[in-house]
Design a protein around this motif. Structure first.
Motif, PDB file in Angstrom:
ATOM      1  N   ASP C 156       0.856  -1.198   0.000  1.00 55.92           N
ATOM      2  CA  ASP C 156       0.000   0.000   0.000  1.00 55.92           C
ATOM      3  C   ASP C 156       0.887   1.242   0.000  1.00 55.92           C
ATOM      4  OD1 ASP C 156      -1.782   2.042   0.477  1.00 55.92           O
ATOM      5  OD2 ASP C 156      -2.580   1.223   2.341  1.00 55.92           O
ATOM      6  N   LEU C 162       1.689   8.132   4.486  1.00 54.97           N
ATOM      7  CA  LEU C 162       0.991   8.565   5.703  1.00 54.97           C
ATOM      8  C   LEU C 162       1.919   8.474   6.913  1.00 54.97           C
ATOM      9  CD1 LEU C 162      -2.458   6.930   4.995  1.00 54.97           C
ATOM     10  CD2 LEU C 162      -2.174   9.317   5.687  1.00 54.97           C
ATOM     11  N   GLU C 248      -3.552  -3.041  -7.420  1.00 55.58           N
ATOM     12  CA  GLU C 248      -4.836  -2.734  -8.058  1.00 55.58           C
ATOM     13  C   GLU C 248      -4.946  -1.310  -8.582  1.00 55.58           C
ATOM     14  OE1 GLU C 248      -5.467  -2.213  -3.673  1.00 55.58           O
ATOM     15  OE2 GLU C 248      -3.989  -3.023  -5.063  1.00 55.58           O
TER      16      GLU C 248
ATOM     17  N   ALA E  21      -5.411  -2.682   5.756  1.00 53.22           N
ATOM     18  CA  ALA E  21      -4.078  -3.025   5.277  1.00 53.22           C
ATOM     19  C   ALA E  21      -3.244  -3.640   6.385  1.00 53.22           C
ATOM     20  CB  ALA E  21      -3.376  -1.768   4.751  1.00 53.22           C
ATOM     21  N   VAL E  49      -2.120  -9.426  -0.845  1.00 56.21           N
ATOM     22  CA  VAL E  49      -2.471  -8.161  -1.494  1.00 56.21           C
ATOM     23  C   VAL E  49      -3.713  -7.562  -0.830  1.00 56.21           C
ATOM     24  CG1 VAL E  49      -3.246  -7.092  -3.625  1.00 56.21           C
ATOM     25  CG2 VAL E  49      -1.453  -8.826  -3.687  1.00 56.21           C
ATOM     26  N   VAL E  50      -3.684  -6.279  -0.618  1.00 56.87           N
ATOM     27  CA  VAL E  50      -4.814  -5.601   0.006  1.00 56.87           C
ATOM     28  C   VAL E  50      -5.553  -4.743  -1.006  1.00 56.87           C
ATOM     29  CG1 VAL E  50      -5.520  -4.079   1.867  1.00 56.87           C
ATOM     30  CG2 VAL E  50      -3.385  -5.387   2.041  1.00 56.87           C
ATOM     31  N   PRO E  51      -6.764  -5.113  -1.348  1.00 48.49           N
ATOM     32  CA  PRO E  51      -7.485  -4.251  -2.276  1.00 48.49           C
ATOM     33  C   PRO E  51      -7.964  -3.002  -1.528  1.00 48.49           C
ATOM     34  CG  PRO E  51      -8.630  -6.358  -1.875  1.00 48.49           C
ATOM     35  CD  PRO E  51      -7.589  -6.200  -0.833  1.00 48.49           C
ATOM     36  N   GLY E  52      -7.461  -1.873  -1.893  1.00 51.97           N
ATOM     37  CA  GLY E  52      -7.950  -0.644  -1.255  1.00 51.97           C
ATOM     38  C   GLY E  52      -6.839   0.094  -0.560  1.00 51.97           C
ATOM     39  N   GLY E  53      -6.571  -0.277   0.645  1.00 50.95           N
ATOM     40  CA  GLY E  53      -5.441   0.311   1.342  1.00 50.95           C
ATOM     41  C   GLY E  53      -5.794   1.527   2.142  1.00 50.95           C
ATOM     42  N   ALA E  54      -4.754   2.200   2.592  1.00 47.89           N
ATOM     43  CA  ALA E  54      -4.843   3.220   3.633  1.00 47.89           C
ATOM     44  C   ALA E  54      -5.681   4.437   3.278  1.00 47.89           C
ATOM     45  CB  ALA E  54      -3.443   3.671   4.018  1.00 47.89           C
TER      46      ALA E  54
END
Lengths: 251, 251, 251, 251, 251, 251
Positions: C156, C162, C248, E21, E49-54
């Motif tokens: 990420d 951040l 993604e 995440a 894998v993280v779809p999206g994230g912070a």
């Protein structure tokens, strides 16, 4: 043996040190009147003896974390024995790290290299950096343990106090003042340290290798101070009375 | 007699304390090589005795200001005699004020009322406020003199160290913690003190008169700390070794 | 090979990075008129390409100290090889310590134990502590190197930013917010850390061993940040572009 | 007579000053809508007259502490009469100390010596130190009372405002700038004051006795500011309008 | 369209970024054992894998305030179109102001004059001031958006990072160092800025008009940083990956 | 007409304000004796009248920057006329911006929208935010100009002083205290402002639109304070004496 349990009795016992000392002296506080009449200080009250005092349990309860001591490996067992032989006791910081041999060994290796290995800085110089940094960070453990080291290495009990209280009040050579000003700035505002600060050290006679050592000692105590504060680490009681009189002092 | 001259010899002598102690230990620094070879710490070097040390002249040169002592008036002469009788010496702060009798008398009157007159605070409580405030302000004179007072009044040498280093590391009652938190906030950020802070003291059992006394002691040392720092006031050497061991300590 | 000389040419070259980039864009400044006429920004000037840029020499001149690299011992030689194999390069911090094998080995042992050994904290959690601490200390080296680690471990890229910029702006779980608040307080005001702070961590689900690990990682980066700032340590250029896009992301 | 009770009615009354003034102007707030529609400022609302205002009770409720006034001794009774004769009123700080004659007398003795006795500093110079220090400590009582004194002694109403707001914005001589810079540093960071700071004062023409007086006035207001903040001391309302116009001003 | 509702679902979604995440990586935390056993880091866990994230929702939920977008007036509609054409998107700060056309227009007018109008400062110089100020104020929105601008205008991705992290670590010309030191002081301690600071800028070649522009840009971002922090303004996700590689970089 | 030249005479004249006032009062300082004898304060010296005073030139030399006034465009000429008609003078901040019409117009548009347009905050509320922020930033210009506005809008001269000196000393409603605490935090530590701070405002009755307005006014004065400090902007002398007495005050 060095295990620290968190049962209520111990916690109460731990907290009782200074509390007892002061309470004993300020008399019963059971009745807080709506408007306090001014009470007389009784001379008697001030002079009572307090068994124990502010840090009564410092040598039995070493940190606020409940971590079981691991079995000492052979190297560390030998090292603890050497401490007992040379100092008369094992410094509490070592017992605090002894829940994990890898962490204890890494700490001991780094500490001994920094504070005892050959360097352009004398051992005493390294100790006064340690105390000046710990003073900025108000670290009780390190001020007690390394304040004692400064008194012992220098044979000057007042020097130890000066480093604990405010190094600016000591009458220092330009070399030592430059060294401590650098350590203080590196502690308080590391982001402001720049080439001009290194140049000041070079002009005071320090080599680039000396600058590394000043920085490394100051940086190490910025780490140790925080380990001690984060865990409420308590210094061995024996430090307090060490080297309080100098050879030539009339007392 | 207590006159302080500013001739070069004395100034040099004054500055020589800690400088000598440390220089003796770090060896000759005459040749700062372009690239410093790492020098060996010689054990011998560390163990040499230093006649004098970091504050050798503290009892002869009391401040950095060149002010002639005025003749003591009868009240102050009697007071100085009483100090010698009870303490064995005249505290340097009194000698520092002795260039002007009106100033000396006003200081003594206010000090004695605050620290010794009847109050809901014990003398020891007033002394720990004095030291906690002086710690925040890093005042060498007051930390030495009043740190000794805390050790003596409490019979607990560790308590004195805790107040000098970081009162938060002491195990205090709610009463004493509230008292010192108020004194610290009043020292660091007086503009933030509000009714909620007074209420916290009331809930810890203090009367409104006690709150005045806490405030007045904290405020007084905010004055004294600054007089001492502004003039580089030096504490009497005798304080350093006072009350370093408690009755029950095995040392 | 990693030797850093202090001859004028190199120093000039080192300093030239950002200077060149910005100068190229702001046009010739040779005539500073007594009253500056407002000059037009030329679009052309803004778009010129700068060969090199703000950190052109970061991989050749690693610190501001002139220290000769020592011959690598067998363990450290193997470790450097492993770095090249796994990362593609040797992190500059290791080259900076490589003037002295004892120091390099102690650093590597402590670092690897803290950041890679089994712990109740994931590796990513340890890295975000590293970056949040380095952000408070504004340490360029550690923000670049460990910011990249956060981007890589989390997948990420925004999370890395951040942590560098202001961890309070991230949407964190209570667990992670408590962990970073503790690390921040321990960094900024270690003398204020008390039992209540440890209790907050326990209530967020951390064990006493976890608290040690949070404290130890935060404390370690308080050391490393200061070594880096004291020596002007430069991060490997390769970090900057690492893991900038998430799987993604449409870019 | 000067007694201060803590009954609920008075407390409510005390709190009502600024509250009433502002509330009167911002209109009824009884309905805080889930989504606030933007309300029109009515010119009428802004112009309403507020009987009382932000400090309506300043002259009747002098501190937040509930302390009974003690009977004035003859010296203090005479002093209060002299205040009424010369100033038209008794400054509230004296009424605040009047719960205890020893404290009142010690305060008056020290204050009068510092601010009114012969000195190398003019009375106006001592007052501008008082205000600059009180500005750093944001002390409402002392800024009001001594701001008025600066306006009166100087005949320059703007000078009083400058000292309250930011002495750096005033166009001062080197002498006065040095004096205030010393007072400010002594207030903000007393532990940093050193020989170089005293030398700067000497170079600006101050004698060692003058340096004592600068330090003593700055230190005294560091005490008074904290007494006032700790007790929420309220200044006499009359100060606010004093000396607001200079002789030559066209208004 | 840009409307932001405060229903619970959206709030939860907003908060889920970094939380998800990190949680994904540190494994299930459902059972917080009284004494945590040390868990193994699984390599698998780190690489998921993280779809999206912070900051998954940064482009849909722009501030924490629930304000309806107003209809865009013709000038602002044209301006938004121009943004989409030139940047590919409308910067979120504009959408944040779009609840009120008068406020949006005033902001746009001031911003465009300051950052784009003719000036003795290049656009890049104005952007590095923006980022250095935002770094001192730790403003997430402005660091992301203007950090990208520095990378783009300079073609030097490292320069952007240096301004975000610590401008003192960059190798700057005297001109740019003076400019940023002024901006930093004006940000941190505006009350200390004096003629000497302006003189330093003049000696570095800046005209009085340039000084105005430096001050105006630094001051403007002291405003914008606070609007962004007060409202939790989120930057467009597209900024993060912009201009991360320089032309000549081998990656 | 509003042109400011930098010739030596004017500079000297500018600097002479407070200098003259104080020098006149402290007597000739030509002979700084090696040991200052204590000089008598002469009552005469204190009472001399000073033509001019600390800000004598405030209305002729408006900033420290040498920028030529541009010809006023028709809108701004009309606006200046309106100022003269309603206030009796043109506020110096407008003259300071008048070297560039685009900048002047952008400033006026933003200022008037923020401070005068319809809002859930009254004009007085917006002015007390302006003064509280300017107090934290110690901005002489804004404290003088907006302190006068608070006195006028409230009809309460003490309220203006309280906002200038320390808003915490005022007796405020919960609504106004919350509003100013938010503005103060946003000024001092914008990076710490979070949802909890916004919630506190909502609980005190503010809508989300009100929160924007509080933030926008506080942010705007964080900009204006810095413009004023960077340029040493001087307030019109007329502000000082405005609205110093309230309707019902007996003076």
């Amino acid at each position: 043996m060095e295990k620290r349990t968190r049962n209520p009795r111990k916690a109460a016992q731990r907290r009782s040190g200074a509390a007892k000392a002061l309470r004993a002296r300020s008399g019963p506080r059971t009745t807080a009147p709506a408007r306090a009449s001014v009470r007389k200080d009784s001379a008697a009250r001030e002079s009572r003896v307090v068994p124990g005092g502010a840090a009564a349990t410092d040598d039995t309860v070493i940190t606020a974390l409940d971590l079981d001591a691991a079995p000492l490996g052979p190297a560390m067992a030998a090292y603890f024995d050497k401490c007992r032989e040379k100092l008369g006791f094992v410094p509490n910081v070592l017992k605090a790290y002894a829940f994990d041999m890898a962490k204890l060994e890494a700490f001991v290796a780094m500490y001994n290299d920094l504070m005892l290995a050959p360097s352009g800085l004398s051992k005493l110089e390294r100790e006064i950096i340690a105390v000046a940094v710990s003073s900025r960070n108000r670290c009780y453990y390190c001020l007690v343990a390394h304040g004692a080291a400064v008194r012992q290495l220098s044979g000057d009990p007042v020097l130890g106090e000066l480093m604990v209280m405010n190094y600016r009040a000591a009458k220092l050579t330009r070399r030592h003042r430059a060294m401590l000003d650098f350590a203080e700035k590196l502690t308080a505002e590391p982001w402001q340290v720049e080439e001009a600060d290194r140049e000041t050290l070079r002009k005071a006679g320090f080599s680039d290798r000396d600058i590394w050592d000043i920085a490394a000692v100051a940086a190490f105590f910025n780490m140790s101070n925080r380990i001690a504060s984060a865990t409420d680490m308590r210094p061995n009681r024996l430090y307090h009375a060490q080297a309080r009189t100098s050879a030539e002092e009339p007392l």
